[in-house]
Scaffold this active site. Structure first.
Site, short mmCIF file in Angstrom:
data_model
loop_
_atom_site.label_atom_id
_atom_site.label_comp_id
_atom_site.label_asym_id
_atom_site.label_seq_id
_atom_site.Cartn_x
_atom_site.Cartn_y
_atom_site.Cartn_z
N LYS A 105 1.05 -1.34 -0.41
CA LYS A 105 0.41 -0.03 -0.51
C LYS A 105 0.80 0.67 -0.49
CE LYS A 105 -4.99 0.72 0.39
NZ LYS A 105 -5.93 0.08 -0.23
N1 GLU Z 1 -7.61 -0.28 -3.24
C1 GLU Z 1 -8.02 -1.04 -3.56
C2 GLU Z 1 -7.75 -2.06 -2.34
O1 GLU Z 1 -7.90 -2.03 -1.46
C3 GLU Z 1 -7.50 -1.88 -4.54
C4 GLU Z 1 -6.57 -2.32 -4.81
C5 GLU Z 1 -4.96 -2.96 -5.98
O2 GLU Z 1 -6.55 -2.75 -6.99
O3 GLU Z 1 -4.48 -3.30 -5.87
O4 GLU Z 1 -8.11 -3.08 -2.61
#
Ligand code: GLU
Length: 416
Positions: A105
């Protein structure tokens, strides 16, 4: 009152799942720590000529099951513990739906509403340059999250490609369609939430279909639209500006039009029969399904006692604290956890990345059908743990994920 810490929250659930699995500490010790954390100070020349520095992070939690994967959020209150927790949840989420990714993240501590478009683009490009050593289609692939969108992903893709000297669409997912984005990606998280909501309602034999949704960003608004189209009654929605309640059902198309054309928030929206409510009031409305789609730490020890929903489906990451979870369990309110319920986004991110690295394109029906299959398979695998081990959906999903993660780690062994 104990200060909320998202990482501690994640660890407490992980420990409980490890305990239920009877894992030896050696089998999962590494899962408790992110593999890598990078903190950057991002300087931006503001439109008025002043230099401002924004703090940014990229955390890679695990690469055991595949390249690290996870979004980038822009939020003024983000901190490293939140990003570490979100990265770990990505590893667990990818394991629950069994796609070959680890978790990561990223975040920048900024309120993007205070930036001009030019400032936002410069911030994104400079942040990308500063995390460049970590990212790449074979090692860590960002995506949208809170306050980031397809346009921002396009700037990330372009910046990375400029450094490489050729186009690298697979470095990021959630891109605009004309530069390698995937059909269905923008709606994918909300589509996944609505699929899981339908499965949970069926399994729990809940007939009623009155829904309250906290958060009207990408996830909340798509969830509202799809559940409304499926015949549910959306009785309340809310966002940072407050909430709307209409016991006969909110005019979902009207709200979506308002969000698209007016202020991007619910502020100023009204319709006949509607009452204005606060976010707190939305959480305690009598309804069949409460779907938190905003931030972490929303259903807490302070307000969980007042929740009157029959089922909670977590569209957001980490909306329910550990303490709230126990209160909800005592009240007999099942919670379908984030790492299952909102996995649709990363599943279609995976499809986007597969299309990018193979230079081909899938049609939308193929994407939506495969997403549905994967979400239902994930739900059923979690359900197997619920039934066999007599645990909550959250512990079951964490058991499934932890089993997969620790198996991958054990198979690979410890280097050197
Ligand atoms: N931000 C989204 C999540 O928390 C998608 C992450 C992604 O597609 O890599 O799942």
């Amino acid at each position: 009152m104990k200060q909320y810490n998202a990482y501690d929250n994640m660890l407490a659930v992980l420990e409980a799942a490890a305990d239920k699995l009877g894992l030896n500490p050696n089998d999962y010790e590494a899962v408790k720590y992110p593999e890598r954390e990078l903190k950057v100070a991002v300087p931006i020349k503001m439109d008025n000529g002043r230099i401002r520095i924004f703090e940014g992070y990229r955390v890679q939690h695990s690469s055991s099951r595949g390249p690290c994967k996870g979004g980038i959020r822009y939020h003024p209150e983000v901190d490293i513990d939140e990003v570490k927790a979100l990265a770990a949840w990505m590893s667990l989420k990818c394991a629950v739906v069994d796609i070959p990714y680890g978790g990561a993240k990223g975040a920048v501590k900024v309120d993007p509403a205070e930036l001009s478009r030019g400032e936002l683009e410069r911030l994104t490009r400079r942040f990308t340059a500063m995390i460049l050593p970590l990212i790449g289609p074979e090692k860590d692939i960002p995506a949208p999250d809170i306050n980031t969108n397809a346009e921002i992903m396009g700037w990330i893709m372009d910046t990375y490609s400029m450094f490489k000297g050729y186009s690298v669409p697979g470095v990021v997912t959630g891109k605009p369609l004309d530069i390698g984005g995937s059909l269905g990606r923008q709606e994918a998280t909300g589509r996944g939430v609505s699929i899981i909501t339908a499965e949970a309602l069926r399994y729990l034999h809940i007939e009623g279909k009155n829904i309250a949704i906290q958060g009207m960003g990408n996830v909340g608004s798509v969830t509202a639209k799809l559940l409304h189209e499926a015949g549910c009654r959306i009785i309340a929605v809310s966002d940072v500006s407050g909430g709307c309640y209409n016991k006969e059902g909110i005019d979902v198309e009207g709200i979506l039009r308002h969000l698209a054309s007016r202020s991007k928030t619910l502020e100023g929206y009204s319709e006949p029969g509607m009452e204005t409510i606060s976010n707190e009031e939305l959480l305690s409305l009598g309804c069949d399904v409460l779907i938190p789609c905003a931030l972490q730490n929303q259903i807490t020890a302070q307000n969980a006692g007042g929740v009157r929903a029959r089922l909670i489906v977590e569209g957001a990451n980490g909306p329910t604290t550990v303490e709230a979870d126990s209160i909800l369990a005592e009240k007999g309110i099942p919670v379908i956890p984030d790492i299952l319920a909102n996995a649709g986004g990363v599943v279609v991110s995976y499809f986007e990345w597969v299309q990018n690295i193979q230079n081909l394109m899938w049609d939308e029906a193929q994407i939506n059908d495969t997403l549905k299959k994967i979400m239902i398979r994930g739900f059923n695998r979690v359900l197997d743990f619920v039934r066999e081990k007599n645990v909550s959906f959250r512990i079951a999903a964490n058991m499934l994920a932890l089993q997969k993660l620790s198996a991958a780690k054990t198979t690979r062994g410890v280097f050197p």
